[in-house]
Design a protein around this motif. Structure first.
Motif, PDB file in Angstrom:
ATOM      1  N   UNK A  38       0.833  -1.201   0.000  1.00 22.76           N
ATOM      2  CA  UNK A  38       0.000   0.000   0.000  1.00 22.76           C
ATOM      3  C   UNK A  38       0.867   1.250   0.000  1.00 22.76           C
ATOM      4  N   UNK A  39       1.955   1.213   0.803  1.00 21.74           N
ATOM      5  CA  UNK A  39       2.814   2.385   0.880  1.00 21.74           C
ATOM      6  C   UNK A  39       3.512   2.644  -0.448  1.00 21.74           C
ATOM      7  N   UNK A  40       3.910   1.562  -1.144  1.00 22.66           N
ATOM      8  CA  UNK A  40       4.614   1.708  -2.406  1.00 22.66           C
ATOM      9  C   UNK A  40       3.661   1.891  -3.585  1.00 22.66           C
ATOM     10  N   UNK A  41       2.370   1.779  -3.339  1.00 21.47           N
ATOM     11  CA  UNK A  41       1.416   1.928  -4.420  1.00 21.47           C
ATOM     12  C   UNK A  41       1.371   0.736  -5.345  1.00 21.47           C
ATOM     13  N   UNK A  42       1.789  -0.437  -4.863  1.00 21.21           N
ATOM     14  CA  UNK A  42       1.801  -1.629  -5.698  1.00 21.21           C
ATOM     15  C   UNK A  42       0.399  -2.110  -6.014  1.00 21.21           C
ATOM     16  N   UNK A  43       0.238  -2.815  -7.135  1.00 21.56           N
ATOM     17  CA  UNK A  43      -1.096  -3.274  -7.544  1.00 21.56           C
ATOM     18  C   UNK A  43      -1.551  -4.487  -6.742  1.00 21.56           C
ATOM     19  N   UNK A  44      -2.861  -4.637  -6.587  1.00 20.05           N
ATOM     20  CA  UNK A  44      -3.409  -5.861  -6.047  1.00 20.05           C
ATOM     21  C   UNK A  44      -3.373  -6.948  -7.107  1.00 20.05           C
ATOM     22  N   UNK A  45      -3.035  -8.184  -6.713  1.00 15.30           N
ATOM     23  CA  UNK A  45      -2.900  -9.284  -7.670  1.00 15.30           C
ATOM     24  C   UNK A  45      -3.569 -10.527  -7.099  1.00 15.30           C
ATOM     25  N   UNK A  46      -4.400 -11.176  -7.916  1.00 18.49           N
ATOM     26  CA  UNK A  46      -5.015 -12.441  -7.528  1.00 18.49           C
ATOM     27  C   UNK A  46      -4.780 -13.451  -8.642  1.00 18.49           C
ATOM     28  N   UNK A  47      -4.709 -14.719  -8.285  1.00 20.83           N
ATOM     29  CA  UNK A  47      -4.567 -15.774  -9.284  1.00 20.83           C
ATOM     30  C   UNK A  47      -5.920 -16.064  -9.912  1.00 20.83           C
ATOM     31  N   UNK A  48      -5.918 -16.364 -11.215  1.00 25.99           N
ATOM     32  CA  UNK A  48      -7.168 -16.659 -11.883  1.00 25.99           C
ATOM     33  C   UNK A  48      -6.963 -16.901 -13.363  1.00 25.99           C
ATOM     34  N   UNK A  49      -8.020 -17.196 -14.094  1.00 29.54           N
ATOM     35  CA  UNK A  49      -7.903 -17.474 -15.532  1.00 29.54           C
ATOM     36  C   UNK A  49      -7.634 -16.199 -16.336  1.00 29.54           C
ATOM     37  N   UNK A  50      -6.787 -16.320 -17.350  1.00 31.25           N
ATOM     38  CA  UNK A  50      -6.510 -15.246 -18.296  1.00 31.25           C
ATOM     39  C   UNK A  50      -6.720 -15.806 -19.686  1.00 31.25           C
ATOM     40  N   UNK A  51      -7.529 -15.150 -20.488  1.00 30.93           N
ATOM     41  CA  UNK A  51      -7.812 -15.625 -21.847  1.00 30.93           C
ATOM     42  C   UNK A  51      -7.428 -14.544 -22.853  1.00 30.93           C
ATOM     43  N   UNK A  52      -7.092 -14.992 -24.055  1.00 30.19           N
ATOM     44  CA  UNK A  52      -6.668 -14.079 -25.114  1.00 30.19           C
ATOM     45  C   UNK A  52      -7.768 -13.818 -26.131  1.00 30.19           C
ATOM     46  N   UNK A  99      -0.083 -10.644 -28.348  1.00 25.48           N
ATOM     47  CA  UNK A  99      -1.240 -11.459 -28.698  1.00 25.48           C
ATOM     48  C   UNK A  99      -2.187 -10.676 -29.585  1.00 25.48           C
ATOM     49  N   UNK A 100      -2.943 -11.406 -30.392  1.00 30.30           N
ATOM     50  CA  UNK A 100      -4.010 -10.829 -31.211  1.00 30.30           C
ATOM     51  C   UNK A 100      -4.904 -11.965 -31.675  1.00 30.30           C
ATOM     52  N   UNK A 101      -6.202 -11.692 -31.758  1.00 31.98           N
ATOM     53  CA  UNK A 101      -7.187 -12.624 -32.323  1.00 31.98           C
ATOM     54  C   UNK A 101      -7.107 -14.011 -31.697  1.00 31.98           C
ATOM     55  N   UNK A 102      -6.870 -14.085 -30.400  1.00 26.82           N
ATOM     56  CA  UNK A 102      -6.875 -15.370 -29.707  1.00 26.82           C
ATOM     57  C   UNK A 102      -5.593 -16.158 -29.789  1.00 26.82           C
ATOM     58  N   UNK A 103      -4.534 -15.580 -30.375  1.00 30.33           N
ATOM     59  CA  UNK A 103      -3.224 -16.235 -30.472  1.00 30.33           C
ATOM     60  C   UNK A 103      -2.196 -15.418 -29.700  1.00 30.33           C
ATOM     61  N   UNK A 104      -1.354 -16.096 -28.932  1.00 31.34           N
ATOM     62  CA  UNK A 104      -0.296 -15.414 -28.200  1.00 31.34           C
ATOM     63  C   UNK A 104       1.064 -15.977 -28.551  1.00 31.34           C
ATOM     64  N   UNK A 105       2.093 -15.143 -28.424  1.00 31.17           N
ATOM     65  CA  UNK A 105       3.471 -15.611 -28.539  1.00 31.17           C
ATOM     66  C   UNK A 105       4.192 -15.224 -27.256  1.00 31.17           C
TER      67      UNK A 105
END
Length: 346
Positions: A38-52, A99-105
């Protein structure tokens, strides 16, 4: 009460006290981490699904998370309209990504590879819309650039095979293009026919890097260096050729409408270690316009739409992302802290 019973009670009490102590330390540590974040202004992060795959009505940014913690270097996502919001981390780690159109590198280090290793130490991994590995290709050097074509059918990547910075002259690159429709891999664009100033050209010092694809899934633009100069080239994958267009153009990025490029350009008088400024070029006229970012940017920008580009600059945890208008107006603004290699999807 027997001696054995008293000993058992004593041992149990000691174990319980130890457990309570450990839990107290962990809880205090967790609270300290939360306060530090909080002091450093870091982002909140949670584990979960990521889709393209493009979402329904919601644009998202998928990027390499650079914030310290268990999810550092993982692909993460946030809504495009809330870039500083809580991040969802995927568990998939990449050094470079697009990534684009559902494909990632994803350019990544092999598990167990020696840090700094070159041959065999890195792979280019093609990902499907759910970040599952489709294919993998051994890299010949240190990952530096990655791109997917607008239709998701082509992937390109660049590695350093000698040196580790574009700022000096002592470096060598290798750029590969993979056609996902046929499986054909062009391992090095340096094998293509080069037309320089309208004439066939061959030289042992040719380097090509920083591919950006057109919507026809055949044409690309890139940087070619030879003879101490850099050139914008237009490539044709079917003809296996590249043609020089302009000098002093590096890491071009084609606008979604296909009419303009934003690139980094060496400006005389700037320090040797920070020599670039961002410029936009109209492809029809060749006219160039400096962008509002006055710092040296060593990155291949990403377009968020036809008006704005995003790029990385050094930050407290490796890199932050900034946005600026592509027409030369306005001033840059920080878009996201502790982030790198974004793709705007949806």
């Amino acid at each position: 009460m027997t001696f054995q019973r008293r000993l058992l009670i004593f041992v149990t009490a000691v174990v319980l006290l130890a457990v309570v102590g450990v839990l107290a330390v962990l809880r205090a540590s967790s609270r300290a981490d939360e306060k530090d974040r909080a002091r450093e202004g870091g982002p909140g992060i949670v584990a979960g699904p990521v889709v393209l795959a493009p979402g329904e009505g919601e644009r998202r940014i998928v990027f390499r998370n650079m914030a310290w913690g268990p999810h550092r270097d993982e692909l993460a996502t946030v809504p495009a309209d809330a870039p500083e919001g809580t991040r969802t981390a995927s568990g998939v780690s990449c050094l470079r990504f697009h990534a684009a159109a559902g494909t990632g590198i994803c350019l990544r280090a092999d598990k167990g590879a020696v840090p700094g290793a070159v041959q065999g130490g890195y792979r280019a991994v093609v990902l499907d819309a759910r970040l599952k590995e489709v294919s993998a290709h051994t890299l010949a050097g240190l990952p530096t650039r990655a791109r997917v074509s607008p239709g998701g059918h082509l992937a390109a990547w660049t590695v350093f095979v000698g040196g580790d910075s574009y700022a000096g002259a002592d470096f060598s690159t290798r750029t590969s293009v993979l056609d996902l429709r046929t499986g054909r891999l062009d391992a090095s664009l340096e094998d293509f026919t080069v037309l320089k100033d309208g004439h066939p050209y061959r030289s042992a010092d040719v380097n090509i890097w920083g591919v950006t694809f057109a919507a026809d899934e055949r044409t690309f633009y890139a940087t070619m260096a030879t003879g101490g100069r850099t050139h914008l080239v237009r490539g044709d994958l079917a003809a296996r050729s590249v043609t020089t267009l302009h000098e002093n153009v590096e890491c071009p990025s084609l606008s979604p409408d296909g009419t303009r490029l934003v690139f980094k350009k060496r400006v005389p008088g700037l320090p040797a270690e920070a020599p670039w400024r961002l410029y936009a070029m109209d492809l029809a006229s060749g006219a160039q316009t400096p962008l509002g970012e006055e710092r040296s940017v060593d990155d291949q920008v990403v377009w968020t739409d036809d008006r704005t580009v995003v790029y990385s600059l050094p930050g407290d945890f490796g890199a932050d992302l900034y946005a600026v208008a592509a027409d030369g107006s306005g001033s840059p603004r920080r878009l996201m802290a502790s982030a790198l290699a974004p793709a705007f999807l949806g």
